[in-house]
Write a protein that holds these residues in place. Sequence first.
Motif, PDB file in Angstrom:
ATOM      1  N   SER A  28       5.802 -11.616  -0.127  1.00  0.00           N
ATOM      2  CA  SER A  28       4.821 -10.786   0.562  1.00  0.00           C
ATOM      3  C   SER A  28       3.589 -11.629   0.826  1.00  0.00           C
ATOM      4  N   ASP A  29       3.029 -11.453   1.982  1.00  0.00           N
ATOM      5  CA  ASP A  29       1.852 -12.187   2.427  1.00  0.00           C
ATOM      6  C   ASP A  29       0.727 -11.168   2.574  1.00  0.00           C
ATOM      7  N   ILE A  30      -0.363 -11.341   1.817  1.00  0.00           N
ATOM      8  CA  ILE A  30      -1.475 -10.390   1.837  1.00  0.00           C
ATOM      9  C   ILE A  30      -2.753 -11.138   2.186  1.00  0.00           C
ATOM     10  N   THR A  31      -3.533 -10.597   3.107  1.00  0.00           N
ATOM     11  CA  THR A  31      -4.835 -11.172   3.418  1.00  0.00           C
ATOM     12  C   THR A  31      -5.901 -10.131   3.119  1.00  0.00           C
ATOM     13  N   LEU A  32      -6.897 -10.543   2.341  1.00  0.00           N
ATOM     14  CA  LEU A  32      -8.032  -9.701   1.970  1.00  0.00           C
ATOM     15  C   LEU A  32      -9.248 -10.186   2.748  1.00  0.00           C
ATOM     16  N   ALA A  68      -7.574  -5.136   4.194  1.00  0.00           N
ATOM     17  CA  ALA A  68      -6.423  -5.993   3.897  1.00  0.00           C
ATOM     18  C   ALA A  68      -5.327  -5.766   4.919  1.00  0.00           C
ATOM     19  N   ARG A  69      -4.498  -6.775   5.032  1.00  0.00           N
ATOM     20  CA  ARG A  69      -3.332  -6.714   5.910  1.00  0.00           C
ATOM     21  C   ARG A  69      -2.209  -7.431   5.175  1.00  0.00           C
ATOM     22  N   SER A  70      -0.991  -6.929   5.297  1.00  0.00           N
ATOM     23  CA  SER A  70       0.119  -7.562   4.589  1.00  0.00           C
ATOM     24  C   SER A  70       1.402  -7.462   5.388  1.00  0.00           C
ATOM     25  N   GLY A  71       2.352  -8.274   4.972  1.00  0.00           N
ATOM     26  CA  GLY A  71       3.653  -8.294   5.614  1.00  0.00           C
ATOM     27  C   GLY A  71       4.620  -9.127   4.811  1.00  0.00           C
ATOM     28  N   LYS A 101       4.657  -4.066   3.763  1.00  0.00           N
ATOM     29  CA  LYS A 101       3.463  -3.507   4.418  1.00  0.00           C
ATOM     30  C   LYS A 101       2.534  -2.773   3.451  1.00  0.00           C
ATOM     31  N   CYS A 102       3.044  -2.284   2.330  1.00  0.00           N
ATOM     32  CA  CYS A 102       2.190  -1.531   1.401  1.00  0.00           C
ATOM     33  C   CYS A 102       1.408  -2.431   0.456  1.00  0.00           C
ATOM     34  N   PHE A 103       1.698  -3.714   0.424  1.00  0.00           N
ATOM     35  CA  PHE A 103       1.035  -4.603  -0.520  1.00  0.00           C
ATOM     36  C   PHE A 103      -0.474  -4.694  -0.272  1.00  0.00           C
ATOM     37  N   GLY A 104      -0.892  -4.673   0.977  1.00  0.00           N
ATOM     38  CA  GLY A 104      -2.322  -4.720   1.283  1.00  0.00           C
ATOM     39  C   GLY A 104      -3.041  -3.502   0.736  1.00  0.00           C
ATOM     40  N   VAL A 109      -4.165 -11.076  -9.141  1.00  0.00           N
ATOM     41  CA  VAL A 109      -3.251 -10.444  -8.185  1.00  0.00           C
ATOM     42  C   VAL A 109      -1.857 -10.351  -8.796  1.00  0.00           C
ATOM     43  N   LYS A 110      -1.410 -11.400  -9.447  1.00  0.00           N
ATOM     44  CA  LYS A 110      -0.097 -11.385 -10.123  1.00  0.00           C
ATOM     45  C   LYS A 110      -0.057 -10.264 -11.161  1.00  0.00           C
ATOM     46  N   GLU A 111      -1.118 -10.138 -11.948  1.00  0.00           N
ATOM     47  CA  GLU A 111      -1.190  -9.078 -12.959  1.00  0.00           C
ATOM     48  C   GLU A 111      -1.210  -7.691 -12.299  1.00  0.00           C
ATOM     49  N   HIS A 112      -1.934  -7.576 -11.213  1.00  0.00           N
ATOM     50  CA  HIS A 112      -2.034  -6.296 -10.491  1.00  0.00           C
ATOM     51  C   HIS A 112      -0.656  -5.833 -10.007  1.00  0.00           C
ATOM     52  N   PHE A 113       0.195  -6.783  -9.651  1.00  0.00           N
ATOM     53  CA  PHE A 113       1.532  -6.465  -9.139  1.00  0.00           C
ATOM     54  C   PHE A 113       2.624  -6.670 -10.195  1.00  0.00           C
ATOM     55  N   THR A 114       2.272  -6.494 -11.459  1.00  0.00           N
ATOM     56  CA  THR A 114       3.252  -6.624 -12.538  1.00  0.00           C
ATOM     57  C   THR A 114       4.434  -5.687 -12.285  1.00  0.00           C
ATOM     58  N   GLY A 115       5.632  -6.247 -12.443  1.00  0.00           N
ATOM     59  CA  GLY A 115       6.846  -5.459 -12.228  1.00  0.00           C
ATOM     60  C   GLY A 115       7.312  -5.433 -10.782  1.00  0.00           C
ATOM     61  N   ILE A 116       6.477  -5.937  -9.878  1.00  0.00           N
ATOM     62  CA  ILE A 116       6.837  -5.967  -8.451  1.00  0.00           C
ATOM     63  C   ILE A 116       6.991  -7.411  -7.981  1.00  0.00           C
ATOM     64  N   VAL A 117       5.983  -8.226  -8.249  1.00  0.00           N
ATOM     65  CA  VAL A 117       6.028  -9.640  -7.867  1.00  0.00           C
ATOM     66  C   VAL A 117       6.646 -10.418  -9.022  1.00  0.00           C
ATOM     67  N   GLU A 118       7.821 -10.967  -8.796  1.00  0.00           N
ATOM     68  CA  GLU A 118       8.537 -11.677  -9.852  1.00  0.00           C
ATOM     69  C   GLU A 118       8.262 -13.175  -9.850  1.00  0.00           C
ATOM     70  N   GLY A 119       7.788 -13.711  -8.735  1.00  0.00           N
ATOM     71  CA  GLY A 119       7.519 -15.143  -8.642  1.00  0.00           C
ATOM     72  C   GLY A 119       6.036 -15.454  -8.770  1.00  0.00           C
ATOM     73  N   GLU A 120       5.682 -16.643  -8.355  1.00  0.00           N
ATOM     74  CA  GLU A 120       4.299 -17.102  -8.407  1.00  0.00           C
ATOM     75  C   GLU A 120       3.459 -16.449  -7.317  1.00  0.00           C
ATOM     76  N   VAL A 121       2.159 -16.413  -7.545  1.00  0.00           N
ATOM     77  CA  VAL A 121       1.203 -15.968  -6.534  1.00  0.00           C
ATOM     78  C   VAL A 121       0.299 -17.141  -6.212  1.00  0.00           C
ATOM     79  N   TYR A 122       0.179 -17.451  -4.935  1.00  0.00           N
ATOM     80  CA  TYR A 122      -0.677 -18.548  -4.474  1.00  0.00           C
ATOM     81  C   TYR A 122      -1.820 -17.966  -3.656  1.00  0.00           C
ATOM     82  N   ARG A 123      -3.028 -18.509  -3.855  1.00  0.00           N
ATOM     83  CA  ARG A 123      -4.186 -18.035  -3.098  1.00  0.00           C
ATOM     84  C   ARG A 123      -4.706 -19.160  -2.216  1.00  0.00           C
TER      85      ARG A 123
END
Length: 111
Positions: free
Chosen positions: A21-25, A12-15, A91-94, A45-59
Amino acid sequence: MATVQLREVAQARSGDKGSSSDITLFAPNAELYEVFKKQVTAERVKEHFTGIVEGEVYRYEVPNVLALKFLCKEALGGNAASTLRLDNLGKCFGGNLLRMKVEIPEDLLNI
């Protein structure tokens, strides 16, 4: 089937993109890419980042490089210049995503 963390079978890579946050798997082969498409959903992914990602997650699927790209909105508490989070550039999201567990057919673990 074997339960493994993504880190055992993927990269993974993120930024950051503003407050997102932009994450590529990346899958190592087409077979695992198909497994990832079924199991690594925007909802998981949204569930995995509960408490961190407050908005929507798009794949977004990027089949030519066997990748899934996730855009996690409102994930950085502002942007790089204004957030108080330690990882102000996302950077740690990946690495964090690679801790997610998935079910992999055992015959794919040795490819």
